[in-house]
Design a protein around this motif. Sequence first.
Motif, mmCIF file in Angstrom:
data_model
loop_
_atom_site.group_PDB
_atom_site.id
_atom_site.type_symbol
_atom_site.label_atom_id
_atom_site.label_comp_id
_atom_site.label_asym_id
_atom_site.label_seq_id
_atom_site.Cartn_x
_atom_site.Cartn_y
_atom_site.Cartn_z
ATOM 1 N N GLN A 260 70.317 46.349 -7.635
ATOM 2 C CA GLN A 260 70.555 45.005 -6.990
ATOM 3 C C GLN A 260 71.795 45.206 -6.065
ATOM 4 O OE1 GLN A 260 70.880 42.110 -10.496
ATOM 5 N NE2 GLN A 260 69.123 41.217 -9.586
ATOM 6 N N LYS A 261 72.769 45.915 -6.579
ATOM 7 C CA LYS A 261 74.044 46.338 -5.949
ATOM 8 C C LYS A 261 73.738 47.057 -4.331
ATOM 9 C CE LYS A 261 77.380 45.894 -9.415
ATOM 10 N NZ LYS A 261 78.552 46.869 -10.224
ATOM 11 N N HIS A 262 72.477 47.902 -4.452
ATOM 12 C CA HIS A 262 72.230 48.651 -3.460
ATOM 13 C C HIS A 262 71.072 48.297 -2.440
ATOM 14 C CE1 HIS A 262 74.818 51.431 -5.618
ATOM 15 N NE2 HIS A 262 74.890 52.089 -4.650
ATOM 16 N N ARG A 263 70.934 46.864 -2.687
ATOM 17 C CA ARG A 263 69.721 46.123 -1.986
ATOM 18 C C ARG A 263 69.948 45.888 -0.626
ATOM 19 N NH1 ARG A 263 69.635 40.227 -5.011
ATOM 20 N NH2 ARG A 263 71.590 39.505 -4.231
ATOM 21 N N PHE A 264 68.861 45.856 0.285
ATOM 22 C CA PHE A 264 69.111 45.374 1.710
ATOM 23 C C PHE A 264 68.262 44.316 1.805
ATOM 24 C CE2 PHE A 264 70.349 49.801 1.575
ATOM 25 C CZ PHE A 264 71.302 49.976 2.984
ATOM 26 N N LYS A 265 67.610 43.812 0.902
ATOM 27 C CA LYS A 265 66.778 42.439 0.926
ATOM 28 C C LYS A 265 67.519 41.290 0.165
ATOM 29 C CE LYS A 265 62.345 40.861 0.980
ATOM 30 N NZ LYS A 265 60.843 41.086 0.800
ATOM 31 N N ARG A 266 68.083 40.255 0.881
ATOM 32 C CA ARG A 266 68.574 39.119 -0.086
ATOM 33 C C ARG A 266 67.839 38.735 -1.142
ATOM 34 N NH1 ARG A 266 71.291 33.526 2.318
ATOM 35 N NH2 ARG A 266 72.264 32.950 0.385
ATOM 36 N N SER A 267 66.516 38.354 -1.140
ATOM 37 C CA SER A 267 65.752 37.820 -2.020
ATOM 38 C C SER A 267 64.358 38.736 -2.227
ATOM 39 C CB SER A 267 65.438 36.463 -1.918
ATOM 40 O OG SER A 267 64.316 35.880 -2.709
ATOM 41 N N PRO A 268 63.918 39.162 -3.263
ATOM 42 C CA PRO A 268 62.813 39.947 -3.344
ATOM 43 C C PRO A 268 61.525 39.005 -3.534
ATOM 44 C CG PRO A 268 64.087 40.184 -5.447
ATOM 45 C CD PRO A 268 64.813 39.065 -4.626
ATOM 46 N N GLY A 269 61.658 37.627 -3.800
ATOM 47 C CA GLY A 269 60.813 36.789 -4.024
ATOM 48 C C GLY A 269 61.125 36.237 -5.343
ATOM 49 N N SER A 270 60.358 34.938 -5.555
ATOM 50 C CA SER A 270 60.835 34.168 -6.730
ATOM 51 C C SER A 270 60.296 34.972 -8.022
ATOM 52 C CB SER A 270 60.252 32.831 -6.840
ATOM 53 O OG SER A 270 60.810 31.971 -5.520
ATOM 54 N N GLY A 271 58.967 35.529 -7.869
ATOM 55 C CA GLY A 271 58.231 36.159 -8.901
ATOM 56 C C GLY A 271 59.499 37.511 -9.543
ATOM 57 N N ILE A 272 59.695 38.161 -8.737
ATOM 58 C CA ILE A 272 60.650 39.363 -8.909
ATOM 59 C C ILE A 272 62.008 38.861 -9.593
ATOM 60 C CG2 ILE A 272 61.821 41.441 -8.090
ATOM 61 C CD1 ILE A 272 58.628 41.303 -8.573
ATOM 62 N N GLN A 273 62.637 37.972 -9.061
ATOM 63 C CA GLN A 273 63.744 37.197 -9.235
ATOM 64 C C GLN A 273 63.646 36.850 -10.862
ATOM 65 O OE1 GLN A 273 67.011 37.566 -7.696
ATOM 66 N NE2 GLN A 273 67.443 37.108 -9.671
ATOM 67 N N TRP A 274 62.497 36.087 -11.124
ATOM 68 C CA TRP A 274 62.452 35.646 -12.433
ATOM 69 C C TRP A 274 62.221 36.711 -13.554
ATOM 70 C CZ3 TRP A 274 63.242 31.280 -15.107
ATOM 71 C CH2 TRP A 274 63.483 29.939 -14.213
ATOM 72 N N SER A 275 61.674 37.876 -12.899
ATOM 73 C CA SER A 275 61.153 39.033 -13.943
ATOM 74 C C SER A 275 62.682 39.536 -14.355
ATOM 75 C CB SER A 275 60.672 40.171 -13.072
ATOM 76 O OG SER A 275 61.323 40.953 -12.162
ATOM 77 N N VAL A 276 63.825 39.462 -13.355
ATOM 78 C CA VAL A 276 64.911 40.265 -13.881
ATOM 79 C C VAL A 276 65.637 39.251 -14.589
ATOM 80 C CG1 VAL A 276 67.307 40.420 -12.605
ATOM 81 C CG2 VAL A 276 65.300 41.135 -11.445
ATOM 82 N N TYR A 277 65.600 37.672 -14.576
ATOM 83 C CA TYR A 277 66.018 36.707 -15.557
ATOM 84 C C TYR A 277 65.475 37.007 -16.905
ATOM 85 C CZ TYR A 277 67.359 34.119 -11.605
ATOM 86 O OH TYR A 277 68.036 33.550 -10.138
ATOM 87 N N GLY A 278 64.157 37.407 -16.789
ATOM 88 C CA GLY A 278 63.460 37.815 -18.195
ATOM 89 C C GLY A 278 63.996 39.011 -18.931
ATOM 90 N N ASN A 279 64.347 40.026 -18.015
ATOM 91 C CA ASN A 279 65.130 41.494 -18.565
ATOM 92 C C ASN A 279 66.322 40.798 -19.201
ATOM 93 O OD1 ASN A 279 62.943 43.077 -17.764
ATOM 94 N ND2 ASN A 279 63.800 43.276 -15.594
ATOM 95 N N TYR A 280 67.117 40.007 -18.506
ATOM 96 C CA TYR A 280 68.486 39.811 -18.956
ATOM 97 C C TYR A 280 68.356 39.070 -20.300
ATOM 98 C CZ TYR A 280 70.301 40.907 -14.204
ATOM 99 O OH TYR A 280 70.767 41.778 -13.085
#
Length: 410
Positions: A260-280
């Motif tokens: 995430q720190k090395h990303r060039f896209k602000r949002s990867p889309g809601s689905g991927i963002q929710w997957s990250v929440y799931g990982n945490y």
Amino acid sequence: MSRLPFLFIVSGMAGFVLFHAASLLSLFGWLGDGVRGPAGWFHAHLFVLGWATMLAMGAVYQLISVILQSNIYSERLGYVQYAMFTIGLAGLLYGFIRGEIYWIAAFATTGFAGILLFAWNMAVTLFRASRWDAITISAAAAVVYLVLTGLTGMAMGVNFATGLWDDMHNRLFGTHIWLGTVGWFGLLITGFSYKLLPMFYLSHHYPTPLQKVVPVLWNAGTIAGAASFLLGGSSWSLLSALLLVAAAVVVYNAHIVQIQKHRFKRSPGSGIQWSVYGNYTLGAAVIAMLAYALWKPQVLYQTKSVTLAVWVYLAGWVSFTILCYLTKIVPFLWWTWKYGSQAGKPGTPVMSDLLSDKKVSAGLAAVAVSGLLPLAGLLSDSHPIVAAGGAAHSIFSIAYMLLIGRVFSR
């Protein structure tokens, strides 16, 4: 583009809807009563094989070609494998409903033959490519654990039919669950995420050493846990395995932060963002479970503890992560199949037109929140809460899958 991934993915989506429809009809009674019975076997195998494994196989057939930049060993073998696995699964589920041991044995063998064909197809594909990194090593190890899961399941079936190894039945049961959940799903999801998350975040030049640490810890935890169950180890040996898996989850989450720190896209889309929440969330849950187990090691083998852990891990992380990744996989497959040859022409929709990101976010939020309700019912030993929460979770889950399925009508 091959139709093979479509077969598995669409079948998996249908299995997901069927599982939640069956759970809705029973008001999740099978979960409150435990999974050690025909109803529990039916629902557990429909979820694990009919939904998660079926879809995972389709994703592997699609993604392994992208990762290796080469075709799979044999597409024809993939179709044969699909037929054998699907027929075996259907017969197995019917056998559970009827309680017919020999019917179960016959179709479990057919389904296991399908798993072996899948393993062979992947093994030859990987060894021909000879490209070994954290992604391919994780995928290869995951497939090995899938085969071992099938073997332990077959051994349990032989035990039921013949009475052999009665003293090992519970050991085989624990090993079967551990290999399938921690080994097969855990390494497959983390391995492919090393490719998918940077791609969706447009991350570049991020550090990769942690990618090598996670498979080592995860494999060590999988092997240690399976050995503990199979050999009848003490609670402390199982705790050691849990510690390794917990460490792997923490390191995996640390690597996600790096991506995430090395990303060039602000949002990867809601689905991927929710997957990250799931990982945490998985990381927090694993640490909490480990701390509680260290305080009271005797709870590790209790039915309630196993049911809670399986629900958190399978429904709360494995299934939820697959649902999140579907928001990218299904539109990509369908757009490529239907519109790939028309790319750039006037009137051709872009991929983001196929699925509303706002609806995806709302759907995943509903699935996530409603999934906490059966968990609360299990914790409080309240069957009414399990039933009401499970019903809500199934309704939202079916609605979400119908939203994904509408992509095929675009």
